[in-house]
Design a protein around this motif. Sequence first.
Motif, PDB file in Angstrom:
ATOM      1  N   THR A   1      52.437  71.637 -40.181  1.00 14.64           N
ATOM      2  CA  THR A   1      52.350  70.023 -39.287  1.00 14.64           C
ATOM      3  C   THR A   1      51.321  70.129 -38.550  1.00 14.64           C
ATOM      4  O   THR A   1      50.761  68.648 -38.552  1.00 14.64           O
TER       5      THR A   1
ATOM      6  N   SER B   1      52.703  76.549 -33.631  1.00 15.03           N
ATOM      7  CA  SER B   1      53.942  76.237 -33.289  1.00 15.03           C
ATOM      8  C   SER B   1      54.839  77.083 -32.608  1.00 15.03           C
ATOM      9  O   SER B   1      54.474  78.209 -32.841  1.00 15.03           O
TER      10      SER B   1
ATOM     11  N   TYR C   1      59.534  70.414 -32.761  1.00  6.41           N
ATOM     12  CA  TYR C   1      61.079  70.556 -32.488  1.00  6.41           C
ATOM     13  C   TYR C   1      61.345  71.346 -31.240  1.00  6.41           C
ATOM     14  O   TYR C   1      61.007  72.635 -31.029  1.00  6.41           O
TER      15      TYR C   1
ATOM     16  N   HIS D   1      68.699  65.308 -35.623  1.00  4.93           N
ATOM     17  CA  HIS D   1      67.639  66.252 -35.444  1.00  4.93           C
ATOM     18  C   HIS D   1      66.497  66.390 -36.395  1.00  4.93           C
ATOM     19  O   HIS D   1      65.426  67.229 -36.433  1.00  4.93           O
ATOM     20  N   SER D   2      66.878  65.872 -37.656  1.00  3.68           N
ATOM     21  CA  SER D   2      65.602  66.172 -38.725  1.00  3.68           C
ATOM     22  C   SER D   2      64.658  64.991 -38.698  1.00  3.68           C
ATOM     23  O   SER D   2      64.986  63.930 -38.277  1.00  3.68           O
TER      24      SER D   2
ATOM     25  N   TYR E   1      68.609  74.183 -35.533  1.00  3.08           N
ATOM     26  CA  TYR E   1      67.342  73.420 -34.785  1.00  3.08           C
ATOM     27  C   TYR E   1      66.474  72.596 -35.439  1.00  3.08           C
ATOM     28  O   TYR E   1      65.798  71.613 -34.819  1.00  3.08           O
ATOM     29  N   TRP E   2      66.627  72.819 -36.699  1.00  2.49           N
ATOM     30  CA  TRP E   2      65.543  71.986 -37.470  1.00  2.49           C
ATOM     31  C   TRP E   2      66.014  70.698 -38.193  1.00  2.49           C
ATOM     32  O   TRP E   2      65.181  70.063 -38.976  1.00  2.49           O
TER      33      TRP E   2
ATOM     34  N   PHE F   1      59.815  69.168 -42.113  1.00  2.66           N
ATOM     35  CA  PHE F   1      59.270  69.597 -40.896  1.00  2.66           C
ATOM     36  C   PHE F   1      58.152  69.136 -39.991  1.00  2.66           C
ATOM     37  O   PHE F   1      57.423  69.690 -39.305  1.00  2.66           O
TER      38      PHE F   1
END
Length: 310
Positions: free
Chosen positions: A44, A103, A125, A197-198, A219-220, A278
């Motif tokens: 990312t 990250s 995230y 949350h994505s 979480y992701w 992500f």
Amino acid sequence: MRPFWNREGPRRSRLVALLLLVLLAGPHTASAAETPRIATVDWTIAETLLALGVTPVGVAQTDAYREWVGAPPLPDEVVDIGLRAQPNRELLAQLDPDRILLSPMFSTLAPSLERIAPTSTVALYTPGSKLWTQLKHATREIAAFANREARAEELLTSLETHIAELKQNLDARDVAQKPLLVVQFINSRHVRVFGEHSLYNAVMKRLGLDNAWRGTTNYWGFSTVGLKALAQYENARLVIVKPMPVGVEQDLETSVLWQHVPAVRSNDVLTLPPVWSFGGAPSAMRFAEHLSQALIDATTTPPSREAPDA
């Protein structure tokens, strides 16, 4: 005839191609003296640097980046620094970076990498944060490390403007007729399905599209489910984001579970090129473009209800 899960929109958007050219080769590129040498294990961060006009000196698992992220493309001169979780420290030291960016997933690497160069962590995230807000913050944070603050504002403005234009086009064509189930295959029996949350869900909301998945997510922003879990969605259109693991397409040809998914029975499946699930602003823009074009193509040329050729 290609299998229905390989159907992709036949037209590439010239607008996005032009936009990327402007962003990557525009007149605002800082001089080499102003550009720090940055290495990263995170894709990312890598895609964001490239969209900001900065070529990282080293990126982890470059072949996998090209398969899973795709664009912005990694120039050939970018050095593969090894595994994301276990970068080659000797090679990193030889590259002599001014900064290493991580990250949170790889933050445990920081103490050892600090011996090579100043090391910073950039989060996209984070628990309790709104992804779209955090995406903008992360873009600006990466840009600050790369001396590209002005370019970051151009990138974020272009992202918002382009998504608004795509939404207007979708609204005008009235293509948002069904909620969407967006998945990536893990193997021939399991998928990641993306919801709250994505990145995919955040883009869909801005396009005015309904996400059929109401289940919990991690979480992701995804949940790992078996194909059987997709069978309950009678009125959803299925969207598959590549890449497909080796052998999965062949296995699906004879999979009873797959054939019982309603969207498969009605041949209402769209397939998108790889977009990093992500990712940051570049991936958001690519997903919006590819999804919009696939929906328009499906509306313009409805899929055949006949069984596909093997």
